[in-house]
Write an enzyme that holds these catalytic residues in place. Structure first.
Site, PDB file in Angstrom:
ATOM      1  N   ALA A 116       0.836  -1.213   0.000  1.00  0.00           N
ATOM      2  CA  ALA A 116       0.000   0.000   0.000  1.00  0.00           C
ATOM      3  C   ALA A 116       0.866   1.256   0.000  1.00  0.00           C
ATOM      4  O   ALA A 116       1.777   1.387   0.814  1.00  0.00           O
ATOM      5  CB  ALA A 116      -0.917  -0.001   1.225  1.00  0.00           C
ATOM      6  N   THR A 135      11.100   0.736  -4.066  1.00  0.00           N
ATOM      7  CA  THR A 135      11.420   1.125  -5.440  1.00  0.00           C
ATOM      8  C   THR A 135      12.909   1.444  -5.608  1.00  0.00           C
ATOM      9  O   THR A 135      13.561   1.868  -4.647  1.00  0.00           O
ATOM     10  CB  THR A 135      10.582   2.374  -5.818  1.00  0.00           C
ATOM     11  N   ASP A 136      13.399   1.307  -6.829  1.00  0.00           N
ATOM     12  CA  ASP A 136      14.782   1.715  -7.120  1.00  0.00           C
ATOM     13  C   ASP A 136      14.923   3.241  -7.100  1.00  0.00           C
ATOM     14  O   ASP A 136      16.039   3.755  -7.075  1.00  0.00           O
ATOM     15  CB  ASP A 136      15.236   1.156  -8.479  1.00  0.00           C
ATOM     16  N   GLU A 137      13.781   3.963  -7.089  1.00  0.00           N
ATOM     17  CA  GLU A 137      13.859   5.431  -7.153  1.00  0.00           C
ATOM     18  C   GLU A 137      14.486   6.024  -5.888  1.00  0.00           C
ATOM     19  O   GLU A 137      14.915   7.175  -5.891  1.00  0.00           O
ATOM     20  CB  GLU A 137      12.475   6.033  -7.419  1.00  0.00           C
ATOM     21  N   TYR A 164       7.638  11.510  -3.888  1.00  0.00           N
ATOM     22  CA  TYR A 164       7.326  10.076  -3.833  1.00  0.00           C
ATOM     23  C   TYR A 164       8.539   9.276  -3.373  1.00  0.00           C
ATOM     24  O   TYR A 164       8.468   8.497  -2.410  1.00  0.00           O
ATOM     25  CB  TYR A 164       6.859   9.582  -5.213  1.00  0.00           C
ATOM     26  N   LYS A 218       9.192   7.026   0.052  1.00  0.00           N
ATOM     27  CA  LYS A 218       9.519   5.590   0.039  1.00  0.00           C
ATOM     28  C   LYS A 218      10.862   5.357   0.737  1.00  0.00           C
ATOM     29  O   LYS A 218      11.030   4.368   1.456  1.00  0.00           O
ATOM     30  CB  LYS A 218       9.569   5.057  -1.397  1.00  0.00           C
ATOM     31  N   ASN A 258      12.442   6.259 -22.746  1.00  0.00           N
ATOM     32  CA  ASN A 258      10.982   6.401 -22.792  1.00  0.00           C
ATOM     33  C   ASN A 258      10.433   6.494 -24.211  1.00  0.00           C
ATOM     34  O   ASN A 258       9.396   5.904 -24.524  1.00  0.00           O
ATOM     35  CB  ASN A 258      10.555   7.654 -22.010  1.00  0.00           C
ATOM     36  N   GLY A 266      12.778  17.819 -11.623  1.00  0.00           N
ATOM     37  CA  GLY A 266      13.567  16.828 -10.871  1.00  0.00           C
ATOM     38  C   GLY A 266      13.561  15.457 -11.506  1.00  0.00           C
ATOM     39  O   GLY A 266      13.762  14.451 -10.820  1.00  0.00           O
TER      40      GLY A 266
HETATM   41  P1  NAD Z   1      -0.961   1.408  -6.941  1.00  0.00           P
HETATM   42  O1  NAD Z   1      -1.017   2.887  -6.839  1.00  0.00           O
HETATM   43  O2  NAD Z   1      -1.466   0.726  -8.169  1.00  0.00           O
HETATM   44  O3  NAD Z   1      -1.788   0.760  -5.719  1.00  0.00           O
HETATM   45  C1  NAD Z   1      -1.669   1.231  -4.410  1.00  0.00           C
HETATM   46  C2  NAD Z   1      -2.771   0.556  -3.586  1.00  0.00           C
HETATM   47  O4  NAD Z   1      -2.628   0.986  -2.206  1.00  0.00           O
HETATM   48  C3  NAD Z   1      -4.174   0.967  -4.010  1.00  0.00           C
HETATM   49  O5  NAD Z   1      -5.017  -0.173  -4.058  1.00  0.00           O
HETATM   50  C4  NAD Z   1      -4.634   1.930  -2.911  1.00  0.00           C
HETATM   51  O6  NAD Z   1      -6.042   1.920  -2.715  1.00  0.00           O
HETATM   52  C5  NAD Z   1      -3.898   1.370  -1.711  1.00  0.00           C
HETATM   53  N1  NAD Z   1      -3.678   2.371  -0.653  1.00  0.00           N
HETATM   54  C6  NAD Z   1      -3.212   3.638  -0.804  1.00  0.00           C
HETATM   55  N2  NAD Z   1      -3.164   4.249   0.402  1.00  0.00           N
HETATM   56  C7  NAD Z   1      -3.574   3.338   1.324  1.00  0.00           C
HETATM   57  C8  NAD Z   1      -3.722   3.358   2.734  1.00  0.00           C
HETATM   58  N3  NAD Z   1      -3.428   4.458   3.436  1.00  0.00           N
HETATM   59  N4  NAD Z   1      -4.163   2.243   3.349  1.00  0.00           N
HETATM   60  C9  NAD Z   1      -4.474   1.124   2.643  1.00  0.00           C
HETATM   61  N5  NAD Z   1      -4.361   1.053   1.304  1.00  0.00           N
HETATM   62  C10 NAD Z   1      -3.917   2.143   0.653  1.00  0.00           C
HETATM   63  O7  NAD Z   1       0.545   1.006  -6.633  1.00  0.00           O
HETATM   64  P2  NAD Z   1       1.451  -0.121  -7.304  1.00  0.00           P
HETATM   65  O8  NAD Z   1       1.996   0.373  -8.579  1.00  0.00           O
HETATM   66  O9  NAD Z   1       0.724  -1.411  -7.258  1.00  0.00           O
HETATM   67  O10 NAD Z   1       2.665  -0.163  -6.264  1.00  0.00           O
HETATM   68  C11 NAD Z   1       2.633  -1.027  -5.138  1.00  0.00           C
HETATM   69  C12 NAD Z   1       3.902  -0.829  -4.323  1.00  0.00           C
HETATM   70  O11 NAD Z   1       5.038  -1.103  -5.116  1.00  0.00           O
HETATM   71  C13 NAD Z   1       4.078   0.605  -3.787  1.00  0.00           C
HETATM   72  O12 NAD Z   1       4.587   0.519  -2.477  1.00  0.00           O
HETATM   73  C14 NAD Z   1       5.102   1.217  -4.739  1.00  0.00           C
HETATM   74  O13 NAD Z   1       5.867   2.199  -4.083  1.00  0.00           O
HETATM   75  C15 NAD Z   1       5.931  -0.006  -5.093  1.00  0.00           C
HETATM   76  N6  NAD Z   1       6.591   0.053  -6.402  1.00  0.00           N
HETATM   77  C16 NAD Z   1       5.841   0.238  -7.533  1.00  0.00           C
HETATM   78  C17 NAD Z   1       6.487   0.263  -8.767  1.00  0.00           C
HETATM   79  C18 NAD Z   1       5.702   0.421 -10.056  1.00  0.00           C
HETATM   80  O14 NAD Z   1       6.306   0.460 -11.123  1.00  0.00           O
HETATM   81  N7  NAD Z   1       4.386   0.476 -10.032  1.00  0.00           N
HETATM   82  C19 NAD Z   1       7.874   0.126  -8.850  1.00  0.00           C
HETATM   83  C20 NAD Z   1       8.599  -0.045  -7.673  1.00  0.00           C
HETATM   84  C21 NAD Z   1       7.936  -0.090  -6.457  1.00  0.00           C
HETATM   85  P1  TYD Z   2       5.982   6.702 -14.736  1.00  0.00           P
HETATM   86  O1  TYD Z   2       5.235   5.591 -15.382  1.00  0.00           O
HETATM   87  O2  TYD Z   2       5.207   7.831 -14.130  1.00  0.00           O
HETATM   88  O3  TYD Z   2       6.946   6.011 -13.658  1.00  0.00           O
HETATM   89  P2  TYD Z   2       8.180   6.678 -12.805  1.00  0.00           P
HETATM   90  O4  TYD Z   2       8.045   8.138 -12.823  1.00  0.00           O
HETATM   91  O5  TYD Z   2       7.924   6.100 -11.447  1.00  0.00           O
HETATM   92  O6  TYD Z   2       9.429   6.159 -13.451  1.00  0.00           O
HETATM   93  O7  TYD Z   2       6.996   7.316 -15.790  1.00  0.00           O
HETATM   94  C1  TYD Z   2       7.939   6.523 -16.464  1.00  0.00           C
HETATM   95  C2  TYD Z   2       8.792   7.446 -17.300  1.00  0.00           C
HETATM   96  O8  TYD Z   2       7.991   7.993 -18.344  1.00  0.00           O
HETATM   97  C3  TYD Z   2       9.355   8.620 -16.547  1.00  0.00           C
HETATM   98  O9  TYD Z   2      10.663   8.900 -17.033  1.00  0.00           O
HETATM   99  C4  TYD Z   2       8.413   9.766 -16.865  1.00  0.00           C
HETATM  100  C5  TYD Z   2       7.945   9.424 -18.272  1.00  0.00           C
HETATM  101  N1  TYD Z   2       6.564   9.801 -18.605  1.00  0.00           N
HETATM  102  C6  TYD Z   2       6.313  10.465 -19.812  1.00  0.00           C
HETATM  103  O10 TYD Z   2       7.222  10.785 -20.590  1.00  0.00           O
HETATM  104  N2  TYD Z   2       5.008  10.788 -20.111  1.00  0.00           N
HETATM  105  C7  TYD Z   2       3.957  10.463 -19.291  1.00  0.00           C
HETATM  106  O11 TYD Z   2       2.786  10.797 -19.614  1.00  0.00           O
HETATM  107  C8  TYD Z   2       4.235   9.769 -18.073  1.00  0.00           C
HETATM  108  C9  TYD Z   2       3.127   9.409 -17.140  1.00  0.00           C
HETATM  109  C10 TYD Z   2       5.560   9.449 -17.775  1.00  0.00           C
END
Ligand code: NAD
Ligand code: TYD
Length: 369
Positions: free
Chosen positions: A94, A141-143, A166, A170, A265, A301
């Site tokens: 979450a 995340t790697d970020e 963000y 994290k 990208n 950023g």
């Molecule tokens: P997402 O935004 O799709 O889902 C987040 C979920 O958390 C949602 O279902 C939301 O309702 C729930 N949530 C938000 N706030 C909450 C709270 N206070 N209590 C309970 N539930 C809550 O996110 P995702 O892309 O599935 O990412 C999941 C995890 O993986 C996150 O911790 C994110 O930082 C990490 N992560 C994601 C990516 C990616 O590429 N998506 C990459 C690296 C790490």
């Molecule tokens: P995103 O999917 O938001 O993931 P993150 O910022 O966590 O890496 O974005 C992936 C890359 O794509 C990032 O370099 C920002 C770029 N981006 C665009 O160029 N256009 C877009 O509309 C979005 C959402 C992201």
């Protein structure tokens, strides 16, 4: 050493993209596992993503899956769930997860990602005491490592240097999780992974946004010149990695998870365009989807490049990514084409209002920031 066997899991954020895929993976791969999904159902959480899981494994099915509406920052709610369901494993997904939203409004990121993680850790510490036969797995995340130049890759020893609200939130949560291990002995593991893609990703992140904009004939917003590089990890590979770390990861240890999918990208956007064209779905008014590409103002950023050194998880736990990017991206495009009803459902609520309030229906265009 015998592997840890998770049996009664509390998955936080299971109505989101990765958490939902993880619930599917665990229920299918491990018949003994029971899962409680604690989710606040923010704009990013949608039970539509789990309707079939609920039918098969919910209380009217084999009763291995239970949804619990609630906030990870609600100590009483979490403590009650841990006790009522005899939870031995927490897998913490979450979060507020979108960088662009964190730039527009950072506060929810601190409340959920930092304070929420703290409350979850405290509830586990209180419920579990000094038990060693439990796990708290934190998904990050790697970020948190910041931005790379053209060379090199993040290892687990790379110093934290987050750029966005963000990634800063994290990073804070990662530090809290490790501190709860060092200070209180909570048995934790942590994974830091690269950008995920695949089914059920909310259409605000690059890949699903671009797929839907192609299908709808809308501009494809590319920030800056599209030269920023991300490493793309298929969500199924990520779920296998978390499963592996839960069972065999060393307590107190961080594992980086990468997809061997480093791509600028603009190239990702072009690959999606070509796939939509190849399916015969090019919208009216353009010769090919590439004609929709629109370069827009860069993200403030904006980290230039992420790349992951995942030798630790590969050598210690035998995990490696299996899904090739071109193939996985092709399947993802096809999934979105086949699930337009899901896309409409998840975009019909608060998300749409928020997004349109911020950007109108133009995408993020030059001059908006
Ligand atoms: P997402 O935004 O799709 O889902 C987040 C979920 O958390 C949602 O279902 C939301 O309702 C729930 N949530 C938000 N706030 C909450 C709270 N206070 N209590 C309970 N539930 C809550 O996110 P995702 O892309 O599935 O990412 C999941 C995890 O993986 C996150 O911790 C994110 O930082 C990490 N992560 C994601 C990516 C990616 O590429 N998506 C990459 C690296 C790490
Ligand atoms: P995103 O999917 O938001 O993931 P993150 O910022 O966590 O890496 O974005 C992936 C890359 O794509 C990032 O370099 C920002 C770029 N981006 C665009 O160029 N256009 C877009 O509309 C979005 C959402 C992201």
């Amino acid at each position: 050493m015998p592997e840890f066997e998770p049996r009664r899991l509390l998955v936080t954020g299971g109505a989101g993209f990765i958490g939902g895929n993880f619930i599917r993976h665990m229920l299918a791969a491990h018949p003994d596992v029971r899962i409680v999904n604690l989710d606040l159902l923010t704009y990013a959480g949608n039970l539509a993503s789990l309707a079939d899981v609920e039918a098969t494994h919910g209380p009217r099915g084999d009763n291995r899956y239970h949804f619990l509406h609630g906030d990870i920052a609600d100590f009483g709610r979490v403590a009650g769930a841990l006790a009522a369901h005899g939870i031995d494993t927490v897998v913490h997904f979450a979060a507020e997860s979108h960088v662009d939203r964190s730039i527009l409004g950072p506060e929810p990121f601190v409340i959920t990602n930092v304070l929420g993680t703290l409350r979850l850790l405290e509830a586990c510490r209180q419920a579990w005491g000094d038990r060693g036969d439990v796990r708290f797995h934190h998904v990050s995340t790697d970020e948190v490592y910041g931005s790379l130049g053209p060379e090199g890759a993040f290892t687990e020893e790379t110093a934290y240097d987050p750029s966005s609200p963000y990634s800063a939130s994290k990073a804070s949560s990662d530090h809290l999780v490790r501190a709860w291990h060092r200070t209180y002995g909570l048995p934790v593991t942590v994974t830091n992974c690269s950008n995920n893609y695949g089914p059920y990703q909310f259409p605000e992140k690059l890949i699903p946004l671009v797929i839907l904009n192609c299908l709808e004939g809308k501009p494809l917003p590319v920030y800056g010149r599209g030269a920023n590089v991300r490493d793309w990890l298929h969500v199924e590979d990520h779920c296998r990695a978390v499963d592996r770390v839960l069972r065999a990861g060393r307590v107190g240890t961080t594992y980086n998870v990468g997809g061997e999918g480093e791509t600028p990208n603009l190239r990702i956007v072009e690959m999606i365009c070509d796939r939509v064209d190849a399916l015969g779905l090019t919208p009216a008014g353009v010769a090919s989807c590439r004609g929709l590409i629109t370069f827009v103002a860069d993200r403030p950023g904006h980290d230039f490049r992420y790349a992951i050194d995942f030798r630790r998880i590969r050598s210690e736990l035998g995990w490696a990514p299996a899904v090739d990017l071109a193939e996985g991206l092709g399947r993802t495009v096809e999934w979105y084409v086949a699930h337009r009803d899901w896309c409409a459902a998840v975009r019909s609520g608060e998300y749409r209002r928020y997004y349109e309030e911020q950007y109108g229906n133009r995408g993020i265009m030059s001059g908006d920031r």
